[in-house]
Design a protein around this motif. Structure first.
Motif, short mmCIF file in Angstrom:
data_model
loop_
_atom_site.label_atom_id
_atom_site.label_comp_id
_atom_site.label_asym_id
_atom_site.label_seq_id
_atom_site.Cartn_x
_atom_site.Cartn_y
_atom_site.Cartn_z
N ARG A 144 0.84 -1.21 0.00
CA ARG A 144 0.00 0.00 0.00
C ARG A 144 0.87 1.26 0.00
NH1 ARG A 144 -4.91 1.92 0.51
NH2 ARG A 144 -5.37 3.71 1.81
N ALA A 145 1.96 1.24 0.75
CA ALA A 145 2.87 2.39 0.78
C ALA A 145 3.49 2.63 -0.60
CB ALA A 145 3.96 2.17 1.83
N ILE A 146 3.89 1.57 -1.27
CA ILE A 146 4.46 1.70 -2.61
C ILE A 146 3.41 2.25 -3.57
CG2 ILE A 146 5.38 0.41 -4.60
CD1 ILE A 146 6.64 -1.52 -2.51
N ALA A 147 2.19 1.76 -3.48
CA ALA A 147 1.11 2.27 -4.33
C ALA A 147 0.90 3.76 -4.09
CB ALA A 147 -0.18 1.50 -4.06
N GLY A 148 1.02 4.18 -2.85
CA GLY A 148 0.90 5.60 -2.54
C GLY A 148 2.07 6.41 -3.10
N ALA B 80 10.32 -5.68 -8.65
CA ALA B 80 9.98 -6.31 -7.37
C ALA B 80 8.88 -5.53 -6.66
CB ALA B 80 11.22 -6.42 -6.49
N ASP B 81 8.94 -4.20 -6.69
CA ASP B 81 7.90 -3.39 -6.08
C ASP B 81 6.58 -3.54 -6.83
OD1 ASP B 81 9.62 -2.50 -4.11
OD2 ASP B 81 9.89 -0.50 -4.97
N ALA B 82 6.65 -3.58 -8.16
CA ALA B 82 5.44 -3.78 -8.96
C ALA B 82 4.79 -5.12 -8.63
CB ALA B 82 5.76 -3.69 -10.45
N ARG B 83 5.59 -6.17 -8.47
CA ARG B 83 5.05 -7.48 -8.10
C ARG B 83 4.37 -7.44 -6.74
NH1 ARG B 83 10.25 -10.30 -9.87
NH2 ARG B 83 9.86 -10.65 -12.06
N LEU B 84 4.99 -6.76 -5.79
CA LEU B 84 4.41 -6.64 -4.46
C LEU B 84 3.05 -5.95 -4.52
CD1 LEU B 84 4.94 -7.18 -1.42
CD2 LEU B 84 5.92 -4.88 -1.32
N PRO C 165 2.25 4.40 -18.20
CA PRO C 165 3.33 3.58 -17.66
C PRO C 165 3.82 4.18 -16.34
CG PRO C 165 4.06 4.77 -19.62
CD PRO C 165 2.61 5.04 -19.45
N ASN C 166 4.31 3.33 -15.48
CA ASN C 166 4.79 3.77 -14.17
C ASN C 166 6.24 3.33 -14.01
OD1 ASN C 166 5.10 4.14 -11.29
ND2 ASN C 166 2.87 4.11 -11.18
N ARG C 167 7.08 4.24 -13.63
CA ARG C 167 8.50 3.92 -13.38
C ARG C 167 8.61 3.32 -11.99
NH1 ARG C 167 12.52 8.31 -15.68
NH2 ARG C 167 13.82 6.47 -15.46
N ILE C 168 8.53 2.01 -11.95
CA ILE C 168 8.55 1.28 -10.69
C ILE C 168 9.41 0.03 -10.86
CG2 ILE C 168 6.38 0.12 -11.29
CD1 ILE C 168 5.66 0.05 -8.31
N ASP C 169 10.19 -0.25 -9.86
CA ASP C 169 11.02 -1.45 -9.83
C ASP C 169 10.13 -2.68 -9.98
OD1 ASP C 169 12.08 -3.62 -7.62
OD2 ASP C 169 13.70 -2.73 -8.80
N HIS D 39 1.37 -4.29 -17.21
CA HIS D 39 0.47 -3.14 -17.34
C HIS D 39 0.94 -1.99 -16.45
CE1 HIS D 39 -3.36 -5.27 -19.03
NE2 HIS D 39 -2.25 -5.64 -19.67
N VAL D 40 1.36 -2.31 -15.24
CA VAL D 40 1.83 -1.27 -14.32
C VAL D 40 3.07 -0.58 -14.90
CG1 VAL D 40 2.89 -0.87 -12.06
CG2 VAL D 40 0.84 -2.29 -12.24
N GLN D 41 4.01 -1.34 -15.38
CA GLN D 41 5.27 -0.77 -15.84
C GLN D 41 5.19 -0.15 -17.23
OE1 GLN D 41 7.87 -4.25 -15.15
NE2 GLN D 41 8.86 -3.00 -13.56
#
Length: 108
Positions: free
Chosen positions: A27-31, A92-96, A86-90, A70-72
């Motif tokens: 949830r923190a990463i999503a925020g 591992a964080d995207a998987r979480l 697109p979202n610049r996200i690692d 889809h997230v990345q």
């Protein structure tokens, strides 16, 4: 009756392979990545509710990999006319985050 079936399905999803997901961290990463500006756990905002995403992809073996993509990379036409950027996200964080979404985005 449909709502009860959805609740049961979501409970089953949450009990699956997502037991090791750190929901608070997800949830923190999503925020941090502004996901919560377009999505909520239980209602449609700009994008679909996370619980609707979990219901749609329930039982699909490739769901997590597809949603990480889809997230990345973003997507268009999956949930209507509004594209997901697109979202610049690692990865591992995207998987979480995706595992949290597939678990119905619980608060605990």
């Amino acid at each position: 009756m449909k709502r009860t079936a959805l609740i049961v399905a979501l409970a089953c999803i949450a009990a699956q392979a997502h037991a090791d997901t750190d929901f608070a961290r997800a949830r923190a990463i999503a925020g941090e990545h502004a996901c919560l500006g377009c999505h909520a756990a239980d209602k449609k905002l700009v994008g679909p509710a996370y619980r609707d995403v979990a219901a749609r992809y329930s039982g699909q073996s490739n769901a997590a990999a597809l949603l990480v993509k889809h997230v990345q990379q973003g997507s268009a036409g999956v949930w209507g006319n509004v594209p997901m950027p697109p979202n610049r996200i690692d990865t591992a964080d995207a998987r979480l985050v995706v595992n949290w979404v597939l678990a119905g985005a619980p608060d605990h």
